[in-house]
Design an enzyme around this catalytic site. Structure first.
Site, PDB file in Angstrom:
ATOM      1  N   PHE A 200       0.829  -1.205   0.000  1.00 50.16           N
ATOM      2  CA  PHE A 200       0.000   0.000   0.000  1.00 50.16           C
ATOM      3  C   PHE A 200       0.866   1.259   0.000  1.00 50.16           C
ATOM      4  O   PHE A 200       0.403   2.343   0.354  1.00 50.16           O
ATOM      5  CB  PHE A 200      -0.928   0.004   1.215  1.00 50.16           C
ATOM      6  CG  PHE A 200      -1.940  -1.108   1.200  1.00 50.16           C
ATOM      7  CD1 PHE A 200      -3.221  -0.896   0.717  1.00 50.16           C
ATOM      8  CD2 PHE A 200      -1.607  -2.376   1.641  1.00 50.16           C
ATOM      9  CE1 PHE A 200      -4.162  -1.918   0.688  1.00 50.16           C
ATOM     10  CE2 PHE A 200      -2.535  -3.416   1.621  1.00 50.16           C
ATOM     11  CZ  PHE A 200      -3.813  -3.184   1.137  1.00 50.16           C
ATOM     12  N   SER A 201       2.110   1.122  -0.392  1.00 44.85           N
ATOM     13  CA  SER A 201       3.117   2.180  -0.257  1.00 44.85           C
ATOM     14  C   SER A 201       2.750   3.463  -1.001  1.00 44.85           C
ATOM     15  O   SER A 201       2.581   3.464  -2.229  1.00 44.85           O
ATOM     16  CB  SER A 201       4.465   1.664  -0.770  1.00 44.85           C
ATOM     17  OG  SER A 201       5.393   2.708  -0.904  1.00 44.85           O
TER      18      SER A 201
END
Length: 330
Positions: free
Chosen positions: A71-72
Site C-alpha cells: 500500500f506504499s
C-alpha cells in the site's frame, strides 16, 4: 510522455498554508495552521513529491528501482511520475500480492511498472550493500531509491517546503516513519529565514515535533540522526518518563529543538483501531480537507490530544504538516 518541466507545471507549488480552527479543547489558546502538501497534486502529493523532487533533474535517470509494501504511498507516487516521464520503473514489493493486488498495485500495473514480489527475508536486505550490488548488476542503468524515498537528496525537498512558509510559528508537527521528512525539517529550521514574514517574533529556536506512526522508540530517532551527522540528539523520548511525554519543551529552551513523540502510534505501523478510524471519519466530514489513519490521522490526533493536555504554551503558533498519502487509506 511529459517533460519534467511540464510535469512540474501541473503541481500546486508552493503549497498553501491555511489557518485551522478545529473545535478542540485548548485550540482557542493557540494559533493553528496546516501546511497543505496534500494539495500539491491529486496523486503526486505530500512529502513524496518533496523527497523525490531533487532526485529528478533535467537529465532524467534511465531507470529507477525502489522498495515498499503493498500500500506504499512512495511506490504509488514514484510509479506515477515514472509513467508520466517515461522512465522504466521496477517496484520491489514486500509480500506476494499477485493473486489479490491492492489498489496501489493495480495503479502501478496500469502505469506499466515492473513488479517484483519478494518475501520478508529478502525485503529485510533492502539496505544491505551486497543485496544492493546484486540489484545494480540486475538493473545496470537504474538508480536505486531507498524505501520511502529517504535519502540525502530528500532533505533539500523538505527544506523547500519549510522555506515556503510565510507565517511565523513556534512548532511544526509532522508524522515520522522513515525519518527523512523530520530530518529535513530540522535542517531547514537551522537556517529558516524570517525575512518574508511580517512582524516575525524573535523566537530563539523554532522546534520540530515528530509523531511516530510506528513502534520504534530510539529506532526512529536513529533514522532521523543518520541524516543529521553534525547534530547531537536534542531530546530523545525514551529518556522521558511516559507520564511526562505530553509536555512540550518551552519555546524559550533553545537547545531542545526537535523530538519524537511515541504515544500516538496506536499499536504500530498501519494499525488503525476503531477510535482512530472514527476520528478520521468525523474529521473528514467536518473539516475542509481530508486525512487518513496511517500518517496524517495520527499527527492530527496527537495535536488534538496535546492541546487538551495543555502541552503547548498559550499563544503558541503551530504548523501541522499534511504529508498527503490519502491513497493509502484505500
Amino acid at each position: 510522455m511529459l517533460s519534467l518541466e511540464d510535469f512540474k507545471a501541473s503541481l500546486t507549488l508552493p503549497s498553501p498554508v491555511e489557518p485551522f480552527f478545529p473545535k478542540w479543547k485548548g485550540a482557542e489558546k493557540v494559533s493553528l495552521f496546516v501546511k497543505r502538501d496534500d494539495a500539491i497534486h491529486p496523486i503526486m502529493s505530500g512529502n513524496k513529491w518533496r523527497k523525490l523532487s531533487n532526485a529528478l533533474h533535467t537529465s532524467l535517470p534511465k531507470a529507477i528501482v525502489s522498495f515498499g509494501g503493498g500500500f506504499s504511498n512512495h511506490l504509488h507516487a514514484l510509479g506515477f511520475i515514472c509513467f508520466k516521464l517515461g522512465i522504466p520503473f521496477t517496484a520491489i514489493i514486500r509480500g506476494d500480492y499477485s493473486a489479490t493486488p491492492s489498489p496501489m498495485i493495480k495503479d502501478l500495473i496500469q502505469w506499466q511498472t515492473h513488479i517484483e514480489y519478494v518475501d520478508r527475508i529478502t525485503y529485510k536486505k533492502r539496505s544491505d550493500s551486497a543485496y544492493l550490488n546484486e540489484l545494480k548488476l540486475q538493473f545496470p542503468d537504474a538508480i536505486i531509491i531507498p524505501e520511502g524515498g529517504s535519502q540525502a537528496q530528500a532533505l533539500q525537498g523538505i527544506k523547500d517546503m519549510v522555506d515556503e512558509i510565510e507565517v511565523d510559528f513556534d512548532f511544526i508537527v509532522a508524522p515520522v516513519a522513515s525519518g527523512a521528512t523530520l530530518a529535513g525539517i530540522v535542517n531547514a529550521l537551522k537556517t529558516f529565514n524570517t525575512g518574508s514574514i511580517k512582524n516575525a517574533s524573535p523566537t530563539p529556536q523554532r522546534k520540530a515535533i515528530g509523531v511516530g506512526v510506528l513502534k520504534g522508540e530510539g529506532y526512529l530517532e536513529s533514522l532521523v540522526e543518520q541524516f543529521l551527522p553534525d547534530s547531537p540528539r536534542r531530546e530523545v523520548q525514551q529518556n522521558i518518563p511516559a507520564g511526562e511525554r505530553s509536555k512540550i519543551p518551552d519555546r524559550n529552551q533553545g537547545e531542545q529543538h526537535w523530538h519524537i513523540n511515541h504515544d500516538y502510534h496506536f499499536g504500530g505501523y498501519a494499525k488503525t483501531p476503531i477510535e482512530l478510524q472514527t476520528f478520521c471519519c468525523e474529521f473528514n466530514n467536518t473539516m475542509p480537507f481530508k486525512i487518513e489513519p496511517v500518517y496524517s490521522g495520527k499527527a492530527f490526533w496527537a495535536v488534538k490530544d496535546l492541546l487538551a493536555k495543555g502541552a503547548f504554551n498559550d499563544g503558541a503558533r503551530i504548523i501541522i504538516l499534511h504529508t498527503g498519502g490519502l491513497q493509502g487509506a484505500r
